[in-house]
Design an enzyme around this catalytic site. Sequence first.
Site, mmCIF file in Angstrom:
data_model
loop_
_atom_site.group_PDB
_atom_site.id
_atom_site.type_symbol
_atom_site.label_atom_id
_atom_site.label_comp_id
_atom_site.label_asym_id
_atom_site.label_seq_id
_atom_site.Cartn_x
_atom_site.Cartn_y
_atom_site.Cartn_z
ATOM 1 N N HIS A 77 0.818 -1.222 0.000
ATOM 2 C CA HIS A 77 0.000 0.000 0.000
ATOM 3 C C HIS A 77 0.850 1.270 0.000
ATOM 4 O O HIS A 77 0.330 2.359 -0.255
ATOM 5 C CB HIS A 77 -0.981 -0.005 1.180
ATOM 6 C CG HIS A 77 -0.356 0.298 2.512
ATOM 7 N ND1 HIS A 77 -0.073 -0.670 3.452
ATOM 8 C CD2 HIS A 77 0.010 1.473 3.075
ATOM 9 C CE1 HIS A 77 0.446 -0.116 4.523
ATOM 10 N NE2 HIS A 77 0.510 1.194 4.323
ATOM 11 N N ASP A 128 -0.698 -7.595 1.365
ATOM 12 C CA ASP A 128 -0.072 -6.272 1.450
ATOM 13 C C ASP A 128 1.434 -6.419 1.647
ATOM 14 O O ASP A 128 1.961 -6.212 2.737
ATOM 15 C CB ASP A 128 -0.703 -5.472 2.591
ATOM 16 C CG ASP A 128 -0.261 -4.010 2.594
ATOM 17 O OD1 ASP A 128 0.330 -3.574 1.584
ATOM 18 O OD2 ASP A 128 -0.512 -3.313 3.591
ATOM 19 N N SER A 224 4.278 1.497 8.640
ATOM 20 C CA SER A 224 3.842 0.512 7.650
ATOM 21 C C SER A 224 5.033 -0.062 6.892
ATOM 22 O O SER A 224 5.981 0.656 6.561
ATOM 23 C CB SER A 224 2.887 1.157 6.651
ATOM 24 O OG SER A 224 1.658 1.481 7.246
ATOM 25 N N HIS A 341 -43.627 -13.083 22.685
ATOM 26 C CA HIS A 341 -44.889 -13.674 23.151
ATOM 27 C C HIS A 341 -44.706 -14.481 24.435
ATOM 28 O O HIS A 341 -45.693 -14.800 25.104
ATOM 29 C CB HIS A 341 -45.530 -14.536 22.053
ATOM 30 C CG HIS A 341 -44.872 -15.852 21.817
ATOM 31 N ND1 HIS A 341 -44.015 -16.077 20.760
ATOM 32 C CD2 HIS A 341 -44.956 -17.037 22.487
ATOM 33 C CE1 HIS A 341 -43.613 -17.338 20.783
ATOM 34 N NE2 HIS A 341 -44.171 -17.936 21.830
ATOM 35 N N ASP A 382 -41.834 -10.391 16.839
ATOM 36 C CA ASP A 382 -41.889 -11.262 18.013
ATOM 37 C C ASP A 382 -40.484 -11.439 18.594
ATOM 38 O O ASP A 382 -39.903 -12.520 18.569
ATOM 39 C CB ASP A 382 -42.497 -12.608 17.618
ATOM 40 C CG ASP A 382 -42.902 -13.452 18.818
ATOM 41 O OD1 ASP A 382 -42.771 -12.950 19.958
ATOM 42 O OD2 ASP A 382 -43.344 -14.600 18.608
ATOM 43 N N SER A 477 -40.843 -22.228 22.231
ATOM 44 C CA SER A 477 -40.959 -20.811 21.879
ATOM 45 C C SER A 477 -39.668 -20.064 22.200
ATOM 46 O O SER A 477 -39.051 -20.279 23.245
ATOM 47 C CB SER A 477 -42.120 -20.173 22.646
ATOM 48 O OG SER A 477 -43.358 -20.688 22.212
#
Length: 552
Positions: A77, A128, A224, A341, A382, A477
């Site tokens: 880069h 890189d 870097s 619920h 729900d 549930s």
Amino acid sequence: MRQSWRPELLIVGAVVVIEGLQAAQRACGQRGPGPPEPQEGNTLPGEWPWQASVRRQGVHICSGSLVADTWVLTAAHCFEKMATAELSSWSVVLGSLKQEGQSPGAEEVGVAALQLPKAYNHYSQGSDLALLQLTHPTVQTTLCLPQPTYHFPFGASCWATGWDQNTSDVSRTLRNLRLRLISRPTCNCLYNRLHQRLLSNPARPGMLCGGAQPGEQGPCQGDSGGPVMCREPDGHWVQVGIISFTSKCAQEDTPVLLTDMAVHSSWLQAHVHEAAFLVQAPGVVKMSDENSCVACGSLRSAGPQAGALSQWPWDARLKHHGKLACGGALVSEVVVLTAAHCFIGRQTLEEWSVGLGAGPEEWGLKQLILHGAYTHPEGGYDVAFLLLAQPVTLGPGLRPLCLPYADHHLPDGEHGWVLGLTQKAGINYPQTVPVTVLGPMACSRQHAAPGGTGIPILPGMVCTTVVGEPPHCEGLSGAPLVHEIRGTWFLVGLHSFGDTCQSSAKPAVFAALSAYEDWISNLDWQVYFAEEPEPEAETGSCLVNSSQPASC
């Protein structure tokens, strides 16, 4: 930047130096004068003889490392958008402790050619790394490189160099930085704990990471391309990574991202024949950081089996007055998600307790939040958000599920798993049930009464049908619908209505969690969202010089 960790001697096994041609015939990875072990603080003259400052028109752009007498390794880069004709404006300074100018005895060499991997597109995507061919050989000591089979000492202390960021002096000095070597899964786990999508799962295939010491600052802007190095018992220093990028300056919980040298070793060997590559002797004990960060959606076992009693580390058992009422899923240290619920007509927190994983311990509730649009299961929404009275300690037996983002892909026919209830000796146990995702139109038709029309399956719902022979169980549930992508498990639904255990009856309908990203995020309690893991990528290369375009 004061350093506070105690030095740890890195011992990973015997090493054989595989010598190349001329450059590798002298010893690689031999540190210069100074104490036997590196010291935190300013780098000594000649301490890291392979250290390079990569400059454009005399200005430091990136760091690098000398890996052969005419080759410097750095980050790709550093050269983005560079025109081919600009190679003459680049140079490499070896042996300087100053970011600008040169220290006494430093050597400046021109750049003749630049090699980049074909796979490189952007630093965040991996690959890189770059090779700079120098205009003439140098006599500086080179740094050793690893063979593809090299086992990194994850969790151990290694070293990097960085330009001092705590000074206003233009000519920053080189400093030694101790880094904890971090594997890719652990690195992603640490970043995902920041709960920021832009920073999630930054460590792609072909990367590893380095964590700064507690309370200290690691590599920063300008570092870097520099090497991260580990010391072998015989004194050789081997480059395990290239500093690629980080969030601001690297910290303990935001490690620096590194290009993995072992992954790219074959590419390097194909282009730098003179470099010395290390191979470890058989029997080396692998070092692991597997348990240093508990990642969401991770299973230590092989995964669920049809009909097995559930041992998933994210399972939640919601009890009302001591009796099992609903299921749910752990999605952070303090949050459980379930169906709204479950709480209609019974929202007194003291009446509820939550069991988690396979253990007997139970937690109380501190807060209960039902979705404001919920009226009845067939109307959608729900979903309920439960805040535990005390945080859980994550570990092998307790791990959160990953939550999907709104753009999470769950196609019709996708395989997943749900929970049902089976009885043994009069006691209910959760049982794993394999299912596939059923499209909304087919699901709606199967929910129709004879001669009538089906109920609408709303966008925030997902249906499933049982795979194979229906198991002997009953639906639960609020139980989670989960699926796995490349080793990561996601909570994609919460059971709302329909039968999770019978393929011939009405299909199970779940609240689709991807539809509730904004609602969950706006509650301002940190949970573990995760990106879909990407497949492994291969690396390639191309040569950038006077005869080929820089975009090769």
